[in-house]
Design a protein around this motif. Structure first.
Motif, PDB file in Angstrom:
ATOM      1  N   CYS A   1     -28.027 -17.265  -1.518  1.00 39.98           N
ATOM      2  CA  CYS A   1     -27.347 -17.549  -2.903  1.00 39.98           C
ATOM      3  C   CYS A   1     -26.777 -19.070  -2.873  1.00 39.98           C
ATOM      4  O   CYS A   1     -27.031 -19.574  -3.944  1.00 39.98           O
TER       5      CYS A   1
ATOM      6  N   LEU B   1     -28.348  -7.929  -3.236  1.00 41.39           N
ATOM      7  CA  LEU B   1     -27.808  -8.526  -4.564  1.00 41.39           C
ATOM      8  C   LEU B   1     -27.082  -7.745  -5.568  1.00 41.39           C
ATOM      9  O   LEU B   1     -26.021  -8.077  -6.237  1.00 41.39           O
ATOM     10  N   SER B   2     -27.213  -6.407  -5.330  1.00 44.97           N
ATOM     11  CA  SER B   2     -26.688  -5.352  -6.111  1.00 44.97           C
ATOM     12  C   SER B   2     -25.231  -5.004  -5.626  1.00 44.97           C
ATOM     13  O   SER B   2     -24.327  -4.327  -6.422  1.00 44.97           O
TER      14      SER B   2
ATOM     15  N   VAL C   1     -22.084 -12.356  -3.059  1.00 46.83           N
ATOM     16  CA  VAL C   1     -23.069 -12.725  -4.383  1.00 46.83           C
ATOM     17  C   VAL C   1     -22.132 -13.299  -5.522  1.00 46.83           C
ATOM     18  O   VAL C   1     -22.502 -14.245  -6.134  1.00 46.83           O
ATOM     19  N   GLU C   2     -20.857 -12.721  -5.778  1.00 39.58           N
ATOM     20  CA  GLU C   2     -20.045 -13.108  -6.642  1.00 39.58           C
ATOM     21  C   GLU C   2     -19.554 -14.642  -6.729  1.00 39.58           C
ATOM     22  O   GLU C   2     -19.171 -15.268  -7.655  1.00 39.58           O
TER      23      GLU C   2
ATOM     24  N   ASP D   1     -23.443 -19.201  -8.557  1.00 42.14           N
ATOM     25  CA  ASP D   1     -24.033 -18.999  -9.589  1.00 42.14           C
ATOM     26  C   ASP D   1     -25.629 -19.067  -9.565  1.00 42.14           C
ATOM     27  O   ASP D   1     -26.234 -20.019  -8.947  1.00 42.14           O
TER      28      ASP D   1
ATOM     29  N   SER E   1     -27.768 -18.407 -11.910  1.00 45.55           N
ATOM     30  CA  SER E   1     -28.290 -18.239 -13.234  1.00 45.55           C
ATOM     31  C   SER E   1     -29.442 -19.009 -13.410  1.00 45.55           C
ATOM     32  O   SER E   1     -30.422 -19.003 -14.587  1.00 45.55           O
TER      33      SER E   1
ATOM     34  N   VAL F   1     -28.942  -4.133  -9.983  1.00 45.99           N
ATOM     35  CA  VAL F   1     -28.896  -5.575  -9.641  1.00 45.99           C
ATOM     36  C   VAL F   1     -28.563  -6.405 -11.109  1.00 45.99           C
ATOM     37  O   VAL F   1     -28.058  -7.358 -11.238  1.00 45.99           O
TER      38      VAL F   1
ATOM     39  N   ARG G   1     -25.211  -5.989 -12.523  1.00 45.22           N
ATOM     40  CA  ARG G   1     -24.168  -6.814 -11.881  1.00 45.22           C
ATOM     41  C   ARG G   1     -24.137  -8.392 -12.228  1.00 45.22           C
ATOM     42  O   ARG G   1     -23.244  -8.940 -12.196  1.00 45.22           O
ATOM     43  N   THR G   2     -25.437  -8.678 -11.993  1.00 49.07           N
ATOM     44  CA  THR G   2     -25.933 -10.258 -11.890  1.00 49.07           C
ATOM     45  C   THR G   2     -26.576 -10.796 -13.065  1.00 49.07           C
ATOM     46  O   THR G   2     -26.853 -12.130 -13.049  1.00 49.07           O
ATOM     47  N   SER G   3     -27.211  -9.906 -13.930  1.00 46.12           N
ATOM     48  CA  SER G   3     -28.100 -10.480 -15.076  1.00 46.12           C
ATOM     49  C   SER G   3     -29.428 -10.795 -14.623  1.00 46.12           C
ATOM     50  O   SER G   3     -30.167 -11.493 -15.276  1.00 46.12           O
TER      51      SER G   3
END
Length: 544
Positions: free
Chosen positions: A263, A284-285, A290-291, A294, A296, A316, A319-321
């Motif tokens: 990450c 990742l889910s 993970v939170e 970033d 993105s 996944v 939660r993370t897009s």
């Protein structure tokens, strides 16, 4: 009738790997493009440095050891920023690379070195104790053991000193026969017995790079790819190491997987694309770390090596897009045979996509008869990426390759009416419950979406009272969740409402701290079956 690829056939040049990667006329990036990057040490290889280093190493091999076409170099190392130079240096000298799992024991490494006929071995200082003992067992002398990486040991040559050997400038690149000369001897883990040496020619790899190119046009020299999948495994070797260079994308190398490092590197290096395996998607889910990061910059992830279910893909993304598409392949297919298009990641979740160009495939029943579209069978596939056979194993080769050049994959699945392929499990891992087939991977995908489960594996166990094999789940509970009879019942009842009756956990639920997996992310069900059998011998009864 066998299915044909829906994509136009592509021209596969009659050339070796070096020609394709370093002598191509259509390269759209310059010599200063950074291709391989170690984020821990900041060491980098530009395209120009990579080509020069590889050529110098190849010349050094020929000068120092009279390296001949077909000689084998064993590579026993975790991912390293030097691995590409070493690999293509061996190809410059006309040799064959046989990469070995750095987690191997002395006996496992010795088997591969002997079976492959390795003339020399390259490793890193951390792996030296096992490398030395294995080399001794098979008669590779210490002066044929060399090092790469950042650490040195005065007893052994570093590959940089070999490439700087005086008097080697006169050596020219060895010519290879692309179809007959091997580029790699990779060893498949298999489910039983000794690993098999998969013979991959230059043409196999060249074809697969170009087959991938036909579906991965979205990746360009502006992308950054994260490489944590091992280069000793065909997935990391072709899809990441070779393909990154072909595309000119920056490849950021991790020696091993760690979720927080992964990450952090995605965030700091602005990674845009990652090849992954289902256990990483699952992390990742669910993983709390993970939170903190970033992610993105990631435009897409591509998952392979084992079936990825729609439940995990949805989890996944929710939660993370992050978007995850699937692909499929095996060591014997160089590896990629199927890929989802980027735009299809959500439209056909659960599919491994459509077949790459220049291939045909069919699904076969137990009597070797082709099954209709929509029906389940074993996948057989044919194309220029199919391996040459198993080294020193004519019987294994005969059982895997048909007279008309189809490879029997051992994987079970089906083809839908739109040409999408679905792989549900391995033939040998299907659970046979009273005549019904139960794919373990399907149940694992559903169970993984349970909010009290961190990881899970399903195996088939035999129940004498009903004279049938039944599914049993090994579950890693989420941190802080109490394992016990109450959770067992809750999980079994929850699954029963989501699957057909024959797929229920009639073998029960067992709790464990960890699910054993291979370096490529495949669940090692044989180890769990062995554990279960030991428990039964000791009088530990399955929870029915």
């Amino acid at each position: 009738m066998p299915a044909e690829s829906p994509y136009p056939s592509i021209d596969i040049p009659d050339c070796g790997i070096w020609d394709l990667l370093f002598d191509r006329k259509d390269r759209n990036y310059g010599n200063e493009q950074v291709i391989f990057h170690d984020p821990y040490t900041s060491r980098k290889y530009t395209y120009g440095q990579l080509k020069q280093t590889a050529a110098d190493f190849g010349k050094g091999l020929r000068g120092l050891w009279d390296w001949q076409r077909g000689d084998v170099l064993g590579v026993y190392s975790p991912n390293c920023v030097d691995t590409p130079s070493v690999t293509w240096g061996v190809h410059f000298a006309g040799g064959v690379v046989s990469p070995a799992n750095p987690g191997y024991t002395v006996e496992e490494l010795a088997f591969q070195l002997k079976d492959s006929g390795a003339k020399a071995l390259i490793t890193q200082t951390a792996q030296l104790p096992i490398a030395l003992e294995a080399a001794k067992q098979v008669g590779i002398p210490n002066d044929r053991i060399i090092l790469m990486g950042d650490q040195r040991d005065s007893r052994f040559k570093h590959f940089t000193s070999i490439r700087n050997t005086s008097g080697t400038a006169r050596y020219r690149r060895a010519k290879v026969n692309p179809d007959k000369d091997l580029a790699f001897l990779v060893y498949s883990s298999g489910t039983t017995g000794k690993p098999k040496g998969v013979m991959l020619s230059h043409r196999n790899i060249v074809a697969n790079i170009l087959q991938m190119q036909s579906k991965e046009a979205n990746i360009t020299e502006k992308d950054s790819i994260l490489a944590f999948l091992p280069f000793f495994h065909i997935y990391g070797l072709t899809c990441i190491m070779h393909f990154a260079l072909y595309k000119g994308a920056r490849c950021v190398i991790m020696p091993k997987f760690d979720i927080e490092d992964w990450c952090r590197i995605v965030q700091n290096e602005k990674i845009t694309f990652a090849y992954v395996v289902p256990p990483v998607v699952l992390l990742l889910s669910k993983h709390p770390v993970v939170e903190k990061y970033d992610l993105s910059s990631l435009r897409m992830m591509s998952s392979g090596a084992a079936p990825l279910t729609k439940e995990i893909v949805h989890a996944v993304h929710k939660r993370t897009s992050l978007k995850v598409k699937q692909g499929y392949g095996l060591s014997e297919t160089s590896p990629s045979t199927h890929m989802q298009q980027w735009e299809d990641w959500e439209r056909h979740i659960g599919s491994v996509g459509q077949m790459l160009p220049n291939q045909t495939a069919k699904f076969m029943d137990a009597e070797d008869k082709e099954v209709p579209v929509g029906e389940v069978g074993e996948l057989w596939i044919k194309g220029p990426n199919i391996f040459k056979g198993y080294l020193n194993n004519p019987e294994g080769t005969k059982n895997a390759l048909t007279e008309d050049d189809y490879f029997k994959t051992g994987d079970v699945g089906y083809l839908d009416k739109d040409g999408n392929f679905f792989i549900t499990d391995r033939v040998k891992e299907l659970i046979k419950y009273k005549g019904f087939q139960v794919p373990p991977a399907e149940l694992e995908g559903v169970l993984a979406s349970h909010d009290k489960i961190d990881d899970v594996a399903v195996i088939g166990v035999y129940r004498e009272d009903i004279a049938s094999e039944v599914p049993l789940a090994y579950v890693v509970p989420k941190k802080g969740v109490q394992a016990g009879k109450q959770l067992e019942g809750e999980i079994a009842e929850w699954l029963a409402k989501k699957v057909a009756g024959h797929k229920r956990l009639r073998g029960g639920v067992k709790f464990t701290d960890e699910i054993p997996k291979s370096a490529s992310g495949k669940i090692l069900r044989r180890l769990l079956k062995g554990r279960y059998e030991e428990e039964m011998k000791k009088g530990v009864k399955a929870k029915l």
